[in-house]
Motif scaffolding. Structure first.
Motif, short mmCIF file in Angstrom:
data_model
loop_
_atom_site.label_atom_id
_atom_site.label_comp_id
_atom_site.label_asym_id
_atom_site.label_seq_id
_atom_site.Cartn_x
_atom_site.Cartn_y
_atom_site.Cartn_z
N VAL A 13 0.85 -1.19 0.00
CA VAL A 13 0.00 0.00 0.00
C VAL A 13 0.89 1.24 0.00
O VAL A 13 1.79 1.36 0.83
CB VAL A 13 -0.92 0.04 1.24
N ALA A 15 0.88 4.94 0.90
CA ALA A 15 0.03 5.79 1.75
C ALA A 15 -0.09 7.19 1.15
O ALA A 15 0.51 8.15 1.63
CB ALA A 15 0.59 5.84 3.16
N ALA A 73 3.06 -1.20 4.08
CA ALA A 73 2.72 0.11 3.52
C ALA A 73 3.96 0.98 3.44
O ALA A 73 4.83 0.93 4.32
CB ALA A 73 1.65 0.80 4.36
#
Length: 199
Positions: A13, A15, A73
């Motif tokens: 991911v 951010a 992330a």
């Protein structure tokens, strides 16, 4: 301590809710077989950046995304630091542009705040990789340069039109994406991240 590794085929991911940043990182990660999703795509909220450093804010964003998505992330916090402004706008670089992301106004504010003699500036980027268990690892990149005026070029984003990296005659916004990505603060932070974390 064991090195943090992201294996080929991993999902990561990013951010951010910034489409340009997502495209940049997708391109950087593609050769390593990493699938990049953005916090925006996943509908994750943007946490409040309350730290007083690039590293602190990157960690806040990465940890929030890793926990919410239950995936590794990566977050970056970056900004333009101007010597004559005591390092400002620094961690407040995006905020200087206001809620409407008015970077022309922010660039004018910088130009009006510095003198003709002291135009030294640098871009800093800190990347933070966070895992769902709360573990984080940070990587910093920096590129030195100077403020130019008037703004030049139509590429890049943010403050790129007024930043000329050392040894160059062009602003970041006058370079192709590939040229900028080869020398940028984000590229340098990514290189440190790559050598540590990517197989």
């Amino acid at each position: 301590m064991t090195k943090p590794r992201l294996e080929r085929g991993s999902r990561l991911v990013l951010a951010t809710h910034n489409a340009g940043k997502l495209a940049e990182f997708k391109a950087l990660m593609a050769p390593f077989g990493i699938t990049v999703l953005s916090a925006g795509e996943l509908g994750l909220p943007e946490p409040e950046e309350t730290a007083t450093s690039f590293a602190g804010n990157a960690a806040i964003k990465a940890q929030a995304a890793a926990k919410a998505a239950n995936l590794p992330a990566l977050a970056d916090d970056s900004g333009l630091c101007v010597s004559a402004l005591g390092g400002a706008p620094g961690i407040y670089s995006a905020r200087w542009a206001g809620p409407d992301k008015d970077f022309p106004a922010a660039m004018k504010r910088i130009e009006e705040g510095i003198g003709a003699d002291e135009r030294t500036a640098w871009f800093t980027c800190v990347l933070c990789l966070a895992f769902p268990d709360g573990t984080t690892h940070s990587f910093e990149g920096r590129v030195e340069g100077e403020i130019v005026w008037p703004p030049r070029g139509t590429g890049g984003h943010g403050y790129d039109p007024i930043f000329q990296p050392a040894g160059e005659t062009r602003s970041f916004a006058e370079m192709s994406d590939a040229e900028k990505n080869a020398i940028s603060h984000r590229a340098r932070a990514f290189e440190a991240f790559r050598t540590t974390c990517l197989a």
